[in-house]
Design an enzyme around this catalytic site. Sequence first.
Site, PDB file in Angstrom:
ATOM      1  N   GLN A  18      21.286  18.469 -21.440  1.00 33.88           N
ATOM      2  CA  GLN A  18      21.456  17.407 -20.909  1.00 33.88           C
ATOM      3  C   GLN A  18      20.515  16.387 -21.003  1.00 33.88           C
ATOM      4  OE1 GLN A  18      23.058  19.714 -17.214  1.00 33.88           O
ATOM      5  NE2 GLN A  18      24.297  17.931 -17.122  1.00 33.88           N
ATOM      6  N   ARG A  75      12.802  21.980 -11.822  1.00 33.90           N
ATOM      7  CA  ARG A  75      13.515  22.941 -12.074  1.00 33.90           C
ATOM      8  C   ARG A  75      13.908  22.192 -13.630  1.00 33.90           C
ATOM      9  NH1 ARG A  75      19.804  24.171 -11.153  1.00 33.90           N
ATOM     10  NH2 ARG A  75      19.962  25.946 -12.731  1.00 33.90           N
ATOM     11  N   HIS A 120      21.145  27.490 -19.209  1.00 33.73           N
ATOM     12  CA  HIS A 120      21.988  26.758 -18.885  1.00 33.73           C
ATOM     13  C   HIS A 120      22.835  26.195 -20.034  1.00 33.73           C
ATOM     14  CE1 HIS A 120      21.865  23.642 -15.401  1.00 33.73           C
ATOM     15  NE2 HIS A 120      22.855  23.143 -15.849  1.00 33.73           N
ATOM     16  N   ASN A 164      22.679  30.005 -15.131  1.00 36.32           N
ATOM     17  CA  ASN A 164      23.098  28.886 -14.236  1.00 36.32           C
ATOM     18  C   ASN A 164      24.466  28.742 -14.195  1.00 36.32           C
ATOM     19  OD1 ASN A 164      22.733  26.030 -12.774  1.00 36.32           O
ATOM     20  ND2 ASN A 164      24.123  25.538 -14.547  1.00 36.32           N
ATOM     21  N   GLU A 165      25.056  28.975 -12.919  1.00 32.80           N
ATOM     22  CA  GLU A 165      26.631  28.808 -12.638  1.00 32.80           C
ATOM     23  C   GLU A 165      27.556  29.439 -13.737  1.00 32.80           C
ATOM     24  OE1 GLU A 165      27.950  24.717 -12.087  1.00 32.80           O
ATOM     25  OE2 GLU A 165      26.661  24.482 -10.158  1.00 32.80           O
ATOM     26  N   ASN A 307      24.038  26.369  -5.706  1.00 28.87           N
ATOM     27  CA  ASN A 307      24.344  24.904  -6.091  1.00 28.87           C
ATOM     28  C   ASN A 307      25.630  24.725  -5.347  1.00 28.87           C
ATOM     29  OD1 ASN A 307      22.429  25.077  -7.986  1.00 28.87           O
ATOM     30  ND2 ASN A 307      23.696  25.193  -9.967  1.00 28.87           N
ATOM     31  N   TYR A 309      28.367  21.206  -4.452  1.00 25.47           N
ATOM     32  CA  TYR A 309      28.802  19.688  -4.507  1.00 25.47           C
ATOM     33  C   TYR A 309      29.973  19.324  -3.604  1.00 25.47           C
ATOM     34  CZ  TYR A 309      25.726  19.338  -8.590  1.00 25.47           C
ATOM     35  OH  TYR A 309      24.631  19.336  -9.244  1.00 25.47           O
ATOM     36  N   GLU A 377      20.676  22.859  -6.573  1.00 24.85           N
ATOM     37  CA  GLU A 377      21.619  21.640  -7.046  1.00 24.85           C
ATOM     38  C   GLU A 377      22.334  21.047  -5.929  1.00 24.85           C
ATOM     39  OE1 GLU A 377      24.006  21.428 -10.629  1.00 24.85           O
ATOM     40  OE2 GLU A 377      22.573  22.866 -11.649  1.00 24.85           O
TER      41      GLU A 377
END
Length: 480
Positions: A18, A75, A120, A164-165, A307, A309, A377
């Site tokens: 990213q 992170r 990730h 990650n996720e 994480n 949202y 996150e």
Amino acid sequence: MRKIPDNIKFAVASAAYQIEGAWNAADKSPSIWDTFCQKPGAIMDGTNGEDTCKSYEYYKRDIEMIKFLGVSVYRFSISWPRLLPDGFANKISKEGTEYYNNLINGLIENGIEPVATMYHWDLPQKLQDLGGWANPDIAVWFEDYARVLYELFGDRVKTWITLNEPKQFAVFGYGMSRFAPALNMGGIAEYLVAKNLLLAHARAWHLYDKEFRSTQKGVCGITIATDYREGETDSPDDVIAGKEAMDFEVGLYSHPIFSTAGGFPESVIRLVGQKSAKQGYPRSRLPELSTKEIKFIKGTSDFYGFNHYSTKFFTRNTYKQGMFPVPSYDDDLDAVFSIKDYKPAAVIHSTAIPWGMRKALKWVKDNCNDPEIMIFENGFGDLGGTDDVDRISYLTRYIDAMLDAIEVDKCNITVYTVWSLMDNFEWCSGLSIKFGIFETDYEDEERKRRPKCSAFWFRHLVATRTLDPGYKALREDLTF
Ligand code: NOJ
């Protein structure tokens, strides 16, 4: 005004694909996202991550920005194909090693603790050509990669995040075509890779535990997207639908690792099994975990990486077969969901439902043996602008909810991380969706970054360790 407990560390986060850019610098090989971005229509706004924030070149400015915020933890993630261009541990990139050494050393010199994510989402394309996460051998390849990481950086990195996720890239990338590698084999591939992911994670943890922990004295764990799912109404059926949605969303990965029983959640085994039989499959599309595998995976995380949202609402009342592709992960749950209160965010996965985060934290406490929770996150996606009052309002309300989870529900939370340090490549949404508390100027060759209002707000919160809903942050025009 609420005091933030002394033990909470503040952090900001990013991920290699990213922010780094430099997709073909030195001997780096393509990742599955480099490949995916080339497919016409794959990325909503037609952008890609080839350059993005150019952090490979300008990482020193990232460190300056983190210092400006005053947080004590950063992170970031390590790009597997940058470090191991063949995917395997036969060849370690000199330049890749140097880049991460510089970043880690720079952070430490500035008093910032590095937290490194091993994976990730940017798998070496070469490993994808061999099946990627659908090939069971990947558990060993991942362990080899983890060994390289511990050997190279474990003297300084004391917190490792394996994956990650996992649910997100398994469902969107293997079950659908929203993410790389876009296999679109719904109902099959996302479950197949779930098993391999759990075994890969467990191998990396056991390796750390057996061979590195005693000398390096760090911790190693997994980070799971723990959005909240609840029944649409209080009716018993809806309540069950909400609970089972949580098992599918989070439990698929958390139950095998954190529960006392281990293995996949009962409801996922039952529902996928029933549907598979009805659909004529000779066995469940959810693979079995042997007793030995269940034991091997159980207890393999030193913390719960969390994480969060959004919250979604589920019911079985209006579900009809054919609403979702058959078979698919969504169809297996036998329920439909609705989304509420996501405006003013630009994406449906930043909802204005802070109590959902509190309930998700409590869910982890109750279902995962009351683990240490590191929030890695939490953030707000919009279309940009430096006067980002909506982001400040989101973060204020979510931190308030976190404090309720700590004070009232007694959740053991030790880290709170804002996603993200700066605007970056938001996967299939491209560069147009922004999560940063710093703005990245993509028109500028050097990708100048400017603190948004939220960066000043966060800096004040970190300095005062007080959540003051009335505090109006003033933005100054600074450039990094
Ligand atoms: C979770 C992912 O880990 C991260 O890469 C992504 O940018 C954020 N969610 C925001 O969607």
